[in-house]
Scaffold this motif. Structure first.
Motif, PDB file in Angstrom:
ATOM      1  N   ARG A  40      12.128  26.134  18.890  1.00 19.81           N
ATOM      2  CA  ARG A  40      11.904  27.889  18.162  1.00 19.81           C
ATOM      3  C   ARG A  40      10.681  28.409  17.917  1.00 19.81           C
ATOM      4  NH1 ARG A  40      16.754  27.191  14.428  1.00 19.81           N
ATOM      5  NH2 ARG A  40      18.202  25.551  16.119  1.00 19.81           N
ATOM      6  N   MET A  82      12.548  20.373   8.492  1.00 22.47           N
ATOM      7  CA  MET A  82      14.025  20.685   7.817  1.00 22.47           C
ATOM      8  C   MET A  82      14.287  19.962   6.650  1.00 22.47           C
ATOM      9  SD  MET A  82      17.175  19.433  10.898  1.00 22.47           S
ATOM     10  CE  MET A  82      16.871  18.191  10.650  1.00 22.47           C
ATOM     11  N   ARG A 106      11.055  33.267   7.220  1.00 24.95           N
ATOM     12  CA  ARG A 106      11.621  32.045   8.112  1.00 24.95           C
ATOM     13  C   ARG A 106      13.150  32.269   8.653  1.00 24.95           C
ATOM     14  NH1 ARG A 106      15.006  27.175   8.173  1.00 24.95           N
ATOM     15  NH2 ARG A 106      17.099  27.431   8.091  1.00 24.95           N
ATOM     16  N   GLY A 108      16.040  31.477  10.992  1.00 26.19           N
ATOM     17  CA  GLY A 108      16.596  30.055  11.283  1.00 26.19           C
ATOM     18  C   GLY A 108      17.863  30.001  11.298  1.00 26.19           C
ATOM     19  N   SER A 109      19.100  28.885  11.668  1.00 23.18           N
ATOM     20  CA  SER A 109      20.406  28.996  11.318  1.00 23.18           C
ATOM     21  C   SER A 109      20.566  28.815  10.416  1.00 23.18           C
ATOM     22  CB  SER A 109      20.448  28.117  13.254  1.00 23.18           C
ATOM     23  OG  SER A 109      19.909  26.663  12.968  1.00 23.18           O
ATOM     24  N   PHE A 193      22.208  17.891   4.450  1.00 29.11           N
ATOM     25  CA  PHE A 193      22.995  19.049   5.527  1.00 29.11           C
ATOM     26  C   PHE A 193      24.264  18.682   5.243  1.00 29.11           C
ATOM     27  CE2 PHE A 193      25.221  18.868  10.159  1.00 29.11           C
ATOM     28  CZ  PHE A 193      25.431  20.287  10.153  1.00 29.11           C
ATOM     29  N   GLU A 225      22.622  26.534   4.411  1.00 31.59           N
ATOM     30  CA  GLU A 225      21.441  26.401   5.076  1.00 31.59           C
ATOM     31  C   GLU A 225      20.212  25.060   4.068  1.00 31.59           C
ATOM     32  OE1 GLU A 225      18.630  27.652   3.277  1.00 31.59           O
ATOM     33  OE2 GLU A 225      17.262  27.853   5.062  1.00 31.59           O
ATOM     34  N   MET A 226      19.411  24.844   4.395  1.00 32.33           N
ATOM     35  CA  MET A 226      18.256  24.085   3.492  1.00 32.33           C
ATOM     36  C   MET A 226      16.831  24.550   3.092  1.00 32.33           C
ATOM     37  SD  MET A 226      19.978  21.028   5.686  1.00 32.33           S
ATOM     38  CE  MET A 226      19.237  19.445   4.807  1.00 32.33           C
ATOM     39  N   GLU A 227      16.444  25.933   3.531  1.00 31.65           N
ATOM     40  CA  GLU A 227      15.312  26.279   2.918  1.00 31.65           C
ATOM     41  C   GLU A 227      14.829  26.428   2.377  1.00 31.65           C
ATOM     42  OE1 GLU A 227      16.250  25.191   6.157  1.00 31.65           O
ATOM     43  OE2 GLU A 227      15.413  23.152   6.633  1.00 31.65           O
TER      44      GLU A 227
END
Ligand code: R1P
Length: 297
Positions: A40, A82, A106, A108-109, A193, A225-227
């Motif tokens: 990406r 991640m 950010r 992201g997905s 996740f 998501e995670m961040e």
């Protein structure tokens, strides 16, 4: 690259590179797009001006920094992998590598919750954190009155940067696109996740009702998501504290020595000003934009 580190409190190499991202003064711009994967980063970097040639640095710890210009404006694109720990390395090491204000977006997905279908672009204006509570007794839950998951209070994105991102995305949206761009919603950043996003695995995560609980308790929750929580939280906490590196401090000579620079091209010194080692008061603006890749009930 073998090197000696200085300052046990905030390790740097002798030439002032930070320990995990590997960047040195003058190699990172004040405007940063951060993504989760190198592919990406390279896709975003394909939009940079061809001249001057972008600077590329890949660190042994898997961080990729590409610094160049977009329509003449210096920008860095940084792939961080991640999770919150990687976001922490990124924000803290970049903060000590760049002087003045920082603007971080950010890209992201995310997973979408009800009413946010795949293909939607979401710009969350606030974020909560979901943490797996390790004090919960996951083996004998009947003996425990702790919750299995903790949901934090929300932290806000930078309002001005979020609005700039929204306007830019609306302007860039093809007229043929049917994808919605939504903002004014809340994102949840999970520390897994799997468990903290309600996924069922072979581990006894006691998360069967987690998604429903989140929807019942977090107003305007739209994505997972995670961040992003950690990015927003560090940016909101930043007070322009001055960090001064200790000249002549005792070198660290034990343990593994990073960073290993696996790839560099051209000096970026002409792109950005070298960062002084004493930071002036400054701000960190943070925003995020996520493409929903799957929606869940
Ligand atoms: C998990 O597959 C990863 O995808 C999401 C999550 O936050 C996590 O990092 O984001 P990115 O696709 O932007 O990495």
């Amino acid at each position: 690259m073998k090197d000696t580190l200085t300052d046990a409190n905030f390790p740097r190499t002798a030439d002032q590179r930070v320990y995990h991202l590997g960047v040195g003064p003058g190699e990172v711009a004040n405007r940063i797009v951060t993504v989760g994967s190198p592919s990406r980063a390279n896709t975003v970097a394909s939009f940079l001006d061809s001249q001057p040639k972008p600077f590329i640095l890949s660190s042994e710890r898997g961080f990729l920094t590409i610094t160049g210009r977009y329509k003449g404006t210096p920008i860095s694109i940084i792939s961080i992998g991640m999770g919150s720990p990687n976001m922490d390395f990124f924000v803290r090491e970049i903060r000590e590598s760049v002087s003045g204000d920082l603007a971080i977006v950010r890209l992201g997905s995310c997973g979408g919750l009800v009413d946010v279908p795949p293909g939607t672009v979401v710009i969350p204006t606030a974020c909560v954190a979901i943490s797996r509570n390790v004090d919960f007794d996951f083996v004998n839950p009947e003996n425990c009155d702790e919750p299995a998951y903790r949901i934090s209070k929300p932290v806000s994105a930078d309002a001005a940067l979020t609005e700039e991102v929204r306007k830019a995305l609306e302007a860039a949206k093809p007229s043929s696109s049917t994808s919605a761009i939504i903002t004014g919603v809340v994102n949840a950043s999970a520390d897994s996740f799997y468990s903290s996003q309600g996924r069922q695995t072979s581990f006894p995560d006691h998360n069967e009702d987690l998604i429903q609980y989140l929807q019942n308790t977090v107003p305007n929750l739209a994505t997972l998501e995670m961040e992003t929580f950690h990015l927003y939280h560090l940016a909101a906490c930043w007070k322009g504290r001055t960090l001064t590196t200790k000249a002549g401090s005792t070198p660290l000579t034990t343990g593994p020595v990073s960073p290993t620079i696996t790839q560099t091209t051209s000096s970026p010194a002409h792109l950005v000003h070298p960062a002084p080692m004493t930071l002036p008061n400054s701000i960190i603006r943070a925003a995020a934009t996520h493409l929903v890749f799957a929606s869940r009930k």
